[in-house]
Design a protein around this motif. Structure first.
Motif, PDB file in Angstrom:
ATOM      1  N   ASP A  53       0.824  -1.171   0.101  1.00  0.00           N
ATOM      2  CA  ASP A  53       0.010  -0.140  -0.062  1.00  0.00           C
ATOM      3  C   ASP A  53       0.685   1.104  -0.013  1.00  0.00           C
ATOM      4  O   ASP A  53       2.038   1.197   0.124  1.00  0.00           O
ATOM      5  N   ASP A  54       0.262   2.408  -0.448  1.00  0.00           N
ATOM      6  CA  ASP A  54       0.964   3.743  -0.567  1.00  0.00           C
ATOM      7  C   ASP A  54       1.096   4.462   0.708  1.00  0.00           C
ATOM      8  O   ASP A  54       2.247   5.245   0.876  1.00  0.00           O
ATOM      9  N   PHE A  55       0.186   4.069   1.925  1.00  0.00           N
ATOM     10  CA  PHE A  55       0.131   4.722   2.991  1.00  0.00           C
ATOM     11  C   PHE A  55       1.462   4.484   3.889  1.00  0.00           C
ATOM     12  O   PHE A  55       2.213   5.371   4.234  1.00  0.00           O
ATOM     13  N   ALA A  56       1.589   3.306   4.202  1.00  0.00           N
ATOM     14  CA  ALA A  56       2.428   2.603   5.267  1.00  0.00           C
ATOM     15  C   ALA A  56       4.132   2.769   4.658  1.00  0.00           C
ATOM     16  O   ALA A  56       4.830   3.172   5.431  1.00  0.00           O
ATOM     17  N   TYR A  57       3.984   2.730   3.256  1.00  0.00           N
ATOM     18  CA  TYR A  57       5.575   2.804   2.825  1.00  0.00           C
ATOM     19  C   TYR A  57       6.141   3.762   2.376  1.00  0.00           C
ATOM     20  O   TYR A  57       7.307   4.243   1.964  1.00  0.00           O
ATOM     21  N   LYS A  58       4.911   4.947   1.896  1.00  0.00           N
ATOM     22  CA  LYS A  58       5.578   6.009   1.228  1.00  0.00           C
ATOM     23  C   LYS A  58       6.335   7.160   2.148  1.00  0.00           C
ATOM     24  O   LYS A  58       7.290   7.710   1.849  1.00  0.00           O
ATOM     25  N   PHE A  59       6.156   7.080   3.583  1.00  0.00           N
ATOM     26  CA  PHE A  59       6.792   7.823   4.557  1.00  0.00           C
ATOM     27  C   PHE A  59       8.331   7.206   4.530  1.00  0.00           C
ATOM     28  O   PHE A  59       9.348   8.221   4.980  1.00  0.00           O
ATOM     29  N   ILE A  60       8.418   6.120   4.307  1.00  0.00           N
ATOM     30  CA  ILE A  60       9.936   5.677   4.435  1.00  0.00           C
ATOM     31  C   ILE A  60      10.717   5.722   3.334  1.00  0.00           C
ATOM     32  O   ILE A  60      12.146   5.454   3.307  1.00  0.00           O
ATOM     33  N   GLU A  61      10.048   5.861   1.973  1.00  0.00           N
ATOM     34  CA  GLU A  61      10.887   5.980   0.989  1.00  0.00           C
ATOM     35  C   GLU A  61      11.827   7.096   0.517  1.00  0.00           C
ATOM     36  O   GLU A  61      12.826   6.863  -0.269  1.00  0.00           O
ATOM     37  N   SER A  62      11.659   8.147   0.969  1.00  0.00           N
ATOM     38  CA  SER A  62      12.544   9.221   0.784  1.00  0.00           C
ATOM     39  C   SER A  62      13.915   8.974   1.508  1.00  0.00           C
ATOM     40  O   SER A  62      14.737   9.526   1.395  1.00  0.00           O
ATOM     41  N   TRP A  63      13.883   8.057   2.441  1.00  0.00           N
ATOM     42  CA  TRP A  63      15.243   7.747   2.998  1.00  0.00           C
ATOM     43  C   TRP A  63      15.662   6.559   2.423  1.00  0.00           C
ATOM     44  O   TRP A  63      16.939   6.379   1.911  1.00  0.00           O
ATOM     45  N   ILE A  64      15.138   5.340   2.511  1.00  0.00           N
ATOM     46  CA  ILE A  64      15.618   4.022   1.761  1.00  0.00           C
ATOM     47  C   ILE A  64      15.467   3.815   0.424  1.00  0.00           C
ATOM     48  O   ILE A  64      15.943   2.860  -0.319  1.00  0.00           O
ATOM     49  N   GLY A  65      14.747   4.780  -0.364  1.00  0.00           N
ATOM     50  CA  GLY A  65      14.566   4.769  -1.656  1.00  0.00           C
ATOM     51  C   GLY A  65      13.420   3.702  -2.052  1.00  0.00           C
ATOM     52  O   GLY A  65      12.847   2.864  -1.215  1.00  0.00           O
ATOM     53  N   ASN A  66      13.457   3.264  -3.489  1.00  0.00           N
ATOM     54  CA  ASN A  66      12.541   2.297  -4.006  1.00  0.00           C
ATOM     55  C   ASN A  66      13.069   0.873  -4.072  1.00  0.00           C
ATOM     56  O   ASN A  66      13.478   0.371  -5.256  1.00  0.00           O
ATOM     57  N   GLY A  67      13.874   0.467  -2.918  1.00  0.00           N
ATOM     58  CA  GLY A  67      14.302  -0.653  -2.962  1.00  0.00           C
ATOM     59  C   GLY A  67      13.360  -2.030  -2.713  1.00  0.00           C
ATOM     60  O   GLY A  67      12.105  -1.749  -2.754  1.00  0.00           O
ATOM     61  N   LEU A  68      13.976  -3.079  -2.341  1.00  0.00           N
ATOM     62  CA  LEU A  68      13.080  -4.364  -2.211  1.00  0.00           C
ATOM     63  C   LEU A  68      11.998  -4.005  -1.114  1.00  0.00           C
ATOM     64  O   LEU A  68      10.888  -4.805  -1.323  1.00  0.00           O
ATOM     65  N   LEU A  69      12.282  -3.304  -0.138  1.00  0.00           N
ATOM     66  CA  LEU A  69      11.374  -3.207   0.803  1.00  0.00           C
ATOM     67  C   LEU A  69      10.091  -2.378   0.297  1.00  0.00           C
ATOM     68  O   LEU A  69       8.911  -2.750   0.698  1.00  0.00           O
ATOM     69  N   GLU A  81      17.049   8.292  14.791  1.00  0.00           N
ATOM     70  CA  GLU A  81      16.412   9.434  14.779  1.00  0.00           C
ATOM     71  C   GLU A  81      15.048   9.395  13.559  1.00  0.00           C
ATOM     72  O   GLU A  81      14.161   9.644  13.578  1.00  0.00           O
ATOM     73  N   LEU A  82      15.553   8.730  12.689  1.00  0.00           N
ATOM     74  CA  LEU A  82      14.727   8.349  11.448  1.00  0.00           C
ATOM     75  C   LEU A  82      13.679   7.476  11.600  1.00  0.00           C
ATOM     76  O   LEU A  82      12.569   7.799  11.286  1.00  0.00           O
ATOM     77  N   SER A  83      13.802   6.434  12.303  1.00  0.00           N
ATOM     78  CA  SER A  83      12.967   5.486  12.582  1.00  0.00           C
ATOM     79  C   SER A  83      11.705   6.152  13.684  1.00  0.00           C
ATOM     80  O   SER A  83      10.678   5.954  13.466  1.00  0.00           O
ATOM     81  N   TYR A  84      12.187   6.926  14.636  1.00  0.00           N
ATOM     82  CA  TYR A  84      11.286   7.605  15.348  1.00  0.00           C
ATOM     83  C   TYR A  84      10.488   8.814  14.768  1.00  0.00           C
ATOM     84  O   TYR A  84       9.387   8.803  14.851  1.00  0.00           O
ATOM     85  N   LEU A  85      11.034   9.427  14.038  1.00  0.00           N
ATOM     86  CA  LEU A  85      10.420  10.317  13.216  1.00  0.00           C
ATOM     87  C   LEU A  85       9.195   9.884  12.047  1.00  0.00           C
ATOM     88  O   LEU A  85       8.182  10.335  11.805  1.00  0.00           O
ATOM     89  N   ILE A  86       9.685   8.600  11.534  1.00  0.00           N
ATOM     90  CA  ILE A  86       8.751   8.092  10.531  1.00  0.00           C
ATOM     91  C   ILE A  86       7.618   7.665  11.301  1.00  0.00           C
ATOM     92  O   ILE A  86       6.567   7.581  10.827  1.00  0.00           O
ATOM     93  N   ASN A  87       7.806   6.748  12.585  1.00  0.00           N
ATOM     94  CA  ASN A  87       6.706   6.527  13.491  1.00  0.00           C
ATOM     95  C   ASN A  87       5.796   7.588  13.788  1.00  0.00           C
ATOM     96  O   ASN A  87       4.487   7.530  13.875  1.00  0.00           O
ATOM     97  N   PHE A  88       6.463   8.530  14.234  1.00  0.00           N
ATOM     98  CA  PHE A  88       5.700   9.682  14.637  1.00  0.00           C
ATOM     99  C   PHE A  88       5.097  10.490  13.517  1.00  0.00           C
ATOM    100  O   PHE A  88       3.683  10.834  13.720  1.00  0.00           O
ATOM    101  N   ARG A  89       5.433  10.592  12.432  1.00  0.00           N
ATOM    102  CA  ARG A  89       4.500  11.040  11.434  1.00  0.00           C
ATOM    103  C   ARG A  89       3.600  10.042  10.764  1.00  0.00           C
ATOM    104  O   ARG A  89       2.394  10.843  10.732  1.00  0.00           O
ATOM    105  N   VAL A  90       3.677   8.986  11.042  1.00  0.00           N
ATOM    106  CA  VAL A  90       2.330   8.114  10.677  1.00  0.00           C
ATOM    107  C   VAL A  90       1.358   8.351  11.764  1.00  0.00           C
ATOM    108  O   VAL A  90       0.027   8.597  11.323  1.00  0.00           O
ATOM    109  N   ARG A  91       1.721   8.486  12.928  1.00  0.00           N
ATOM    110  CA  ARG A  91       0.737   8.770  14.020  1.00  0.00           C
ATOM    111  C   ARG A  91       0.085  10.131  13.907  1.00  0.00           C
ATOM    112  O   ARG A  91      -0.876  10.286  15.001  1.00  0.00           O
TER     113      ARG A  91
END
Length: 423
Positions: free
Chosen positions: A116-132, A223-233
């Motif tokens: 889905d586009d919601f859960a994964y889009k927030f992490i894409e700018s960090w790890i790019g469009n890789g396997l995950l 820091e990135l893990s926390y901020l992505i989780n915070f952004r989702v919430r």
């Protein structure tokens, strides 16, 4: 003269401009509110057959999550009230159907529905469009290109390198053995797994375990893990513009820059080292192959390799996923064994017998510890490093109990709850 008249006219109009801007903002707000309201109404209609916990109109269910280590167990309690699935709201119009029954999960995962586009889009700018993050043909192509990196012959030499990293961590722990001082296990294990992934996948000796909490990459990942989780919430942060302009957005970009710099440096050094090499076979005669070697030399049926952007995305993905999820799994294995000392003793005795006086586990010894392997798998069942995944269905999906979900719906699989489901 004309210029003066124009300036005077502008001066007369300017006091009224704020009315125009206020009206424009009001129209934009009404339009956005109407769109959100209609979207919410449509989502509610599509989920009529699936009751769930009540939520706040604006924030949904996110206020229920306290980030105190009990959130996944709250999901278990909701699962008892709603046995197969229930909707979770992440704002006024964003909803994911959370499924936690094996038959529901089977229906979803045996389909070919995309991420889905919601859960994964927030992490894409960090790890790019890789396997995950990638899906469809791009995912299949990358998966095919990366498969040789997981061949037994490639993995075997890693056992020694992992053992070296583990020894470094245990040497640090020796200092705590005879004291009352406590320490955070996950931090130490994270440094050890990062050390391992850098050595095994990228042939990089980082000394990150010696640097400890001063390691810039580890701090950036936290820091990135926390901020992505915070952004989702945080519903307003779902807007790219609002998040970009916020203090959290600034922190995110700063940490992302550190993470990308680290990745770029690893790739740059390897490209320089391989300038004269044209074949993997020649490299293998000099040293063991690693994941980055295979990425750089990977070619599809058209003899096309990975672009620079795809290369960095895969390195970022494996750098993060390769150490963070492993650290989580290992930390909970240690936690489970500490909670059950009788099983810890059986594992210890089995490992000592397999080692036969050696201080390092080798590849050939791994099949000699079946009980320890079962304990590892049981811990992974209870505390999966990735507690949930999600998909966005492209066509109506009917589950075994006859309830149907329309196309376009987001479905989340609670791996944590599914593993603990009493049937």
């Amino acid at each position: 003269m004309e210029l003066t008249e124009a300036f005077l006219k502008y001066q007369l109009l300017w006091p009224h401009m704020h009315y125009f801007f206020a009206t424009l903002c009001l129209v934009a707000f009404v339009y956005k509110f109407t769109a959100v309201f209609l979207r919410r109404k449509a989502v509610l209609r599509s989920l009529e057959a699936f009751p769930g916990p009540p939520g706040h109109f604006l924030f949904g269910n996110v206020l229920e999550f306290k980030q105190d280590g009990t959130d996944l167990f709250k999901g278990l309690k909701w699962g008892e009230l709603y046995p197969y699935a229930f909707p979770l709201w992440f704002g006024p119009s964003i909803c994911i159907l959370n499924i936690h029954h094996p038959d529901y999960v089977k229906t979803l995962l045996t389909s070919t529905e995309p991420k889905d586009d919601f859960a994964y889009k927030f992490i894409e700018s960090w790890i790019g469009n890789g396997l995950l993050v990638s899906k469809g043909q791009k995912w299949f192509r990358h998966r095919r290109l990366l498969t040789p990196g997981f061949h037994y012959d490639v993995l075997k030499p890693y056992v020694k390198l992992m053992s070296e990293s583990a020894k470094t961590m245990l040497d640090k722990w020796e200092k705590y053995a005879n004291t009352e001082e406590t320490f955070e296990v996950f931090e130490h294990v994270s440094l050890m797994t990062l050390d391992s992934i850098l050595k095994c996948a990228f042939s990089c000796n980082s000394n990150c375990q010696i640097e400890g909490g001063r390691n810039a990459y580890i701090k950036a990942v936290y820091e990135l893990s926390y901020l992505i989780n915070f952004r989702v919430r945080t519903f307003p942060y779902h807007s790219n513009l609002i998040f970009h302009l916020s203090p959290h957005g600034f922190r995110y970009r700063r940490a992302r820059k550190v993470a990308h710099s680290h990745t770029n440096e690893v790739i740059k050094k390897r490209k320089e080292a391989l300038k004269e090499e044209t074949e993997l076979g020649r490299i293998q005669t000099k040293r063991y192959l690693d994941f980055l070697d295979i990425l750089l030399f990977a070619r599809d049926e058209k003899q096309q390799g990975l672009s620079d952007e795809d290369l960095r995305a895969e390195v970022d993905t494996f750098m993060f996923e390769g150490h963070d999820t492993t650290a989580s799994g290992l930390s909970f294995i240690l936690y489970c064994l500490a909670c059950h000392p009788e099983h810890q003793k059986l594992c210890r005795d089995e490992v000592c017998e397999a080692l036969q006086g050696k201080d390092t586990m080798e590849w050939e010894d791994l099949h000699k510890i079946p009980y320890t392997t079962m304990c590892i798998k049981e811990s992974l069942r209870l505390y999966p490093p990735v507690p949930g995944i999600s998909r966005q269905i492209t066509k109506p999906m009917t589950f075994f109990d006859g309830r149907t979900l329309p196309a376009g719906s987001c479905v989340g699989v609670s791996v944590f709850a599914t593993h603990r489901k009493r049937l």
